[in-house]
Design a protein around this motif. Structure first.
Motif, PDB file in Angstrom:
ATOM      1  N   ASN A 148       0.863  -1.184   0.000  1.00  0.00           N
ATOM      2  CA  ASN A 148       0.000   0.000   0.000  1.00  0.00           C
ATOM      3  C   ASN A 148       0.897   1.231   0.000  1.00  0.00           C
ATOM      4  O   ASN A 148       1.372   1.653   1.036  1.00  0.00           O
ATOM      5  CB  ASN A 148      -0.912   0.014   1.232  1.00  0.00           C
ATOM      6  N   ARG A 149       1.108   1.757  -1.162  1.00  0.00           N
ATOM      7  CA  ARG A 149       2.055   2.861  -1.295  1.00  0.00           C
ATOM      8  C   ARG A 149       1.412   4.209  -1.032  1.00  0.00           C
ATOM      9  O   ARG A 149       0.667   4.715  -1.858  1.00  0.00           O
ATOM     10  CB  ARG A 149       2.668   2.873  -2.687  1.00  0.00           C
ATOM     11  N   TYR A 150       1.696   4.784   0.120  1.00  0.00           N
ATOM     12  CA  TYR A 150       1.317   6.167   0.401  1.00  0.00           C
ATOM     13  C   TYR A 150       2.497   7.007  -0.082  1.00  0.00           C
ATOM     14  O   TYR A 150       3.500   7.163   0.603  1.00  0.00           O
ATOM     15  CB  TYR A 150       1.048   6.370   1.887  1.00  0.00           C
ATOM     16  N   MET A 151       2.384   7.501  -1.299  1.00  0.00           N
ATOM     17  CA  MET A 151       3.528   8.094  -1.975  1.00  0.00           C
ATOM     18  C   MET A 151       4.079   9.338  -1.277  1.00  0.00           C
ATOM     19  O   MET A 151       5.292   9.548  -1.275  1.00  0.00           O
ATOM     20  CB  MET A 151       3.181   8.407  -3.434  1.00  0.00           C
ATOM     21  N   LYS A 152       3.244  10.153  -0.688  1.00  0.00           N
ATOM     22  CA  LYS A 152       3.764  11.338   0.006  1.00  0.00           C
ATOM     23  C   LYS A 152       4.711  10.930   1.127  1.00  0.00           C
ATOM     24  O   LYS A 152       5.732  11.578   1.344  1.00  0.00           O
ATOM     25  CB  LYS A 152       2.619  12.174   0.553  1.00  0.00           C
TER      26      LYS A 152
ATOM     27  N   SER B 168     -13.798   8.496   1.690  1.00  0.00           N
ATOM     28  CA  SER B 168     -12.586   8.219   0.908  1.00  0.00           C
ATOM     29  C   SER B 168     -11.384   8.953   1.481  1.00  0.00           C
ATOM     30  O   SER B 168     -10.300   8.382   1.619  1.00  0.00           O
ATOM     31  CB  SER B 168     -12.779   8.635  -0.551  1.00  0.00           C
ATOM     32  N   LEU B 169     -11.574  10.227   1.812  1.00  0.00           N
ATOM     33  CA  LEU B 169     -10.474  11.019   2.363  1.00  0.00           C
ATOM     34  C   LEU B 169     -10.053  10.510   3.739  1.00  0.00           C
ATOM     35  O   LEU B 169      -8.860  10.463   4.058  1.00  0.00           O
ATOM     36  CB  LEU B 169     -10.870  12.491   2.441  1.00  0.00           C
ATOM     37  N   PHE B 170     -11.014  10.116   4.558  1.00  0.00           N
ATOM     38  CA  PHE B 170     -10.709   9.596   5.884  1.00  0.00           C
ATOM     39  C   PHE B 170      -9.933   8.277   5.785  1.00  0.00           C
ATOM     40  O   PHE B 170      -8.943   8.061   6.494  1.00  0.00           O
ATOM     41  CB  PHE B 170     -12.002   9.409   6.685  1.00  0.00           C
ATOM     42  N   THR B 171     -10.364   7.396   4.896  1.00  0.00           N
ATOM     43  CA  THR B 171      -9.667   6.131   4.677  1.00  0.00           C
ATOM     44  C   THR B 171      -8.242   6.373   4.196  1.00  0.00           C
ATOM     45  O   THR B 171      -7.291   5.726   4.648  1.00  0.00           O
ATOM     46  CB  THR B 171     -10.430   5.260   3.657  1.00  0.00           C
ATOM     47  N   TYR B 172      -8.077   7.327   3.292  1.00  0.00           N
ATOM     48  CA  TYR B 172      -6.761   7.697   2.772  1.00  0.00           C
ATOM     49  C   TYR B 172      -5.864   8.207   3.909  1.00  0.00           C
ATOM     50  O   TYR B 172      -4.689   7.850   4.000  1.00  0.00           O
ATOM     51  CB  TYR B 172      -6.938   8.757   1.688  1.00  0.00           C
ATOM     52  N   ALA B 173      -6.436   9.012   4.787  1.00  0.00           N
ATOM     53  CA  ALA B 173      -5.674   9.533   5.924  1.00  0.00           C
ATOM     54  C   ALA B 173      -5.221   8.407   6.855  1.00  0.00           C
ATOM     55  O   ALA B 173      -4.079   8.399   7.318  1.00  0.00           O
ATOM     56  CB  ALA B 173      -6.515  10.550   6.691  1.00  0.00           C
ATOM     57  N   LEU B 174      -6.111   7.454   7.129  1.00  0.00           N
ATOM     58  CA  LEU B 174      -5.727   6.317   7.976  1.00  0.00           C
ATOM     59  C   LEU B 174      -4.630   5.486   7.330  1.00  0.00           C
ATOM     60  O   LEU B 174      -3.692   5.048   8.009  1.00  0.00           O
ATOM     61  CB  LEU B 174      -6.943   5.439   8.270  1.00  0.00           C
ATOM     62  N   GLN B 175      -4.726   5.261   6.023  1.00  0.00           N
ATOM     63  CA  GLN B 175      -3.675   4.522   5.320  1.00  0.00           C
ATOM     64  C   GLN B 175      -2.347   5.255   5.451  1.00  0.00           C
ATOM     65  O   GLN B 175      -1.304   4.631   5.633  1.00  0.00           O
ATOM     66  CB  GLN B 175      -4.028   4.355   3.850  1.00  0.00           C
ATOM     67  N   ALA B 176      -2.381   6.587   5.360  1.00  0.00           N
ATOM     68  CA  ALA B 176      -1.161   7.378   5.496  1.00  0.00           C
ATOM     69  C   ALA B 176      -0.557   7.203   6.874  1.00  0.00           C
ATOM     70  O   ALA B 176       0.650   6.998   7.017  1.00  0.00           O
ATOM     71  CB  ALA B 176      -1.467   8.849   5.229  1.00  0.00           C
ATOM     72  N   ILE B 177      -1.382   7.276   7.901  1.00  0.00           N
ATOM     73  CA  ILE B 177      -0.888   7.148   9.274  1.00  0.00           C
ATOM     74  C   ILE B 177      -0.280   5.772   9.504  1.00  0.00           C
ATOM     75  O   ILE B 177       0.819   5.642  10.047  1.00  0.00           O
ATOM     76  CB  ILE B 177      -2.023   7.419  10.283  1.00  0.00           C
ATOM     77  N   TYR B 178      -0.966   4.729   9.085  1.00  0.00           N
ATOM     78  CA  TYR B 178      -0.478   3.372   9.324  1.00  0.00           C
ATOM     79  C   TYR B 178       0.711   3.002   8.454  1.00  0.00           C
ATOM     80  O   TYR B 178       1.516   2.161   8.830  1.00  0.00           O
ATOM     81  CB  TYR B 178      -1.599   2.350   9.126  1.00  0.00           C
TER      82      TYR B 178
ATOM     83  N   SER C  43       4.080   5.319   9.962  1.00  0.00           N
ATOM     84  CA  SER C  43       4.318   5.534  11.382  1.00  0.00           C
ATOM     85  C   SER C  43       4.194   4.230  12.163  1.00  0.00           C
ATOM     86  O   SER C  43       3.337   3.409  11.889  1.00  0.00           O
ATOM     87  CB  SER C  43       3.296   6.545  11.916  1.00  0.00           C
ATOM     88  N   ASP C  44       5.048   4.069  13.159  1.00  0.00           N
ATOM     89  CA  ASP C  44       4.932   2.944  14.083  1.00  0.00           C
ATOM     90  C   ASP C  44       4.058   3.303  15.271  1.00  0.00           C
ATOM     91  O   ASP C  44       3.657   2.434  16.043  1.00  0.00           O
ATOM     92  CB  ASP C  44       6.307   2.532  14.605  1.00  0.00           C
ATOM     93  N   ALA C  45       3.751   4.568  15.443  1.00  0.00           N
ATOM     94  CA  ALA C  45       3.019   5.043  16.622  1.00  0.00           C
ATOM     95  C   ALA C  45       1.678   4.355  16.818  1.00  0.00           C
ATOM     96  O   ALA C  45       1.353   3.972  17.948  1.00  0.00           O
ATOM     97  CB  ALA C  45       2.832   6.561  16.558  1.00  0.00           C
ATOM     98  N   PRO C  46       0.844   4.157  15.771  1.00  0.00           N
ATOM     99  CA  PRO C  46      -0.444   3.514  16.025  1.00  0.00           C
ATOM    100  C   PRO C  46      -0.302   2.120  16.632  1.00  0.00           C
ATOM    101  O   PRO C  46      -1.155   1.693  17.397  1.00  0.00           O
ATOM    102  CB  PRO C  46      -1.083   3.439  14.641  1.00  0.00           C
ATOM    103  N   PHE C  47       0.758   1.410  16.330  1.00  0.00           N
ATOM    104  CA  PHE C  47       0.930   0.059  16.837  1.00  0.00           C
ATOM    105  C   PHE C  47       1.379   0.040  18.292  1.00  0.00           C
ATOM    106  O   PHE C  47       1.230  -0.951  18.986  1.00  0.00           O
ATOM    107  CB  PHE C  47       1.918  -0.711  15.968  1.00  0.00           C
TER     108      PHE C  47
END
Length: 80
Positions: free
Chosen positions: A25-29, A60-70, A73-77
């Motif tokens: 899952n490539r979050y390119m930014k 869609s935007l919220f899902t995209y934001a969650l994908q970016a965070i996960y 970042s290791d923080a959510p885990f």
């Protein structure tokens, strides 16, 4: 609301570094930042959309934001 457009010019070494990353899952930014190359900003005049509307909605935007965070970042885990 300010509209934002994304475009990039990349050097060959940056492209090669990005292509070496094995990510499903490539979050390119996040990946652009992760590979560590310098960023330069180029200003330009933004034109209004010629036609149609964005297909992005809140879900869609919220899902995209969650994908970016996960994805970057290791923080959510650490909370699990």
């Amino acid at each position: 609301m300010k509209r934002i457009r994304l475009g990039r010019m990349m050097s060959r070494p940056m492209v090669d570094a990005i292509l070496e990353i094995k990510e499903n899952n490539r979050y390119m930014k996040g990946i652009f930042s992760y590979v560590g190359f310098d960023t330069k900003w180029i200003g330009f005049h933004d034109e209004k959309r010629a036609g149609g509307q964005s297909k992005w909605n809140f879900v869609s935007l919220f899902t995209y934001a969650l994908q970016a965070i996960y994805s970057v970042s290791d923080a959510p885990f650490s909370y699990v």
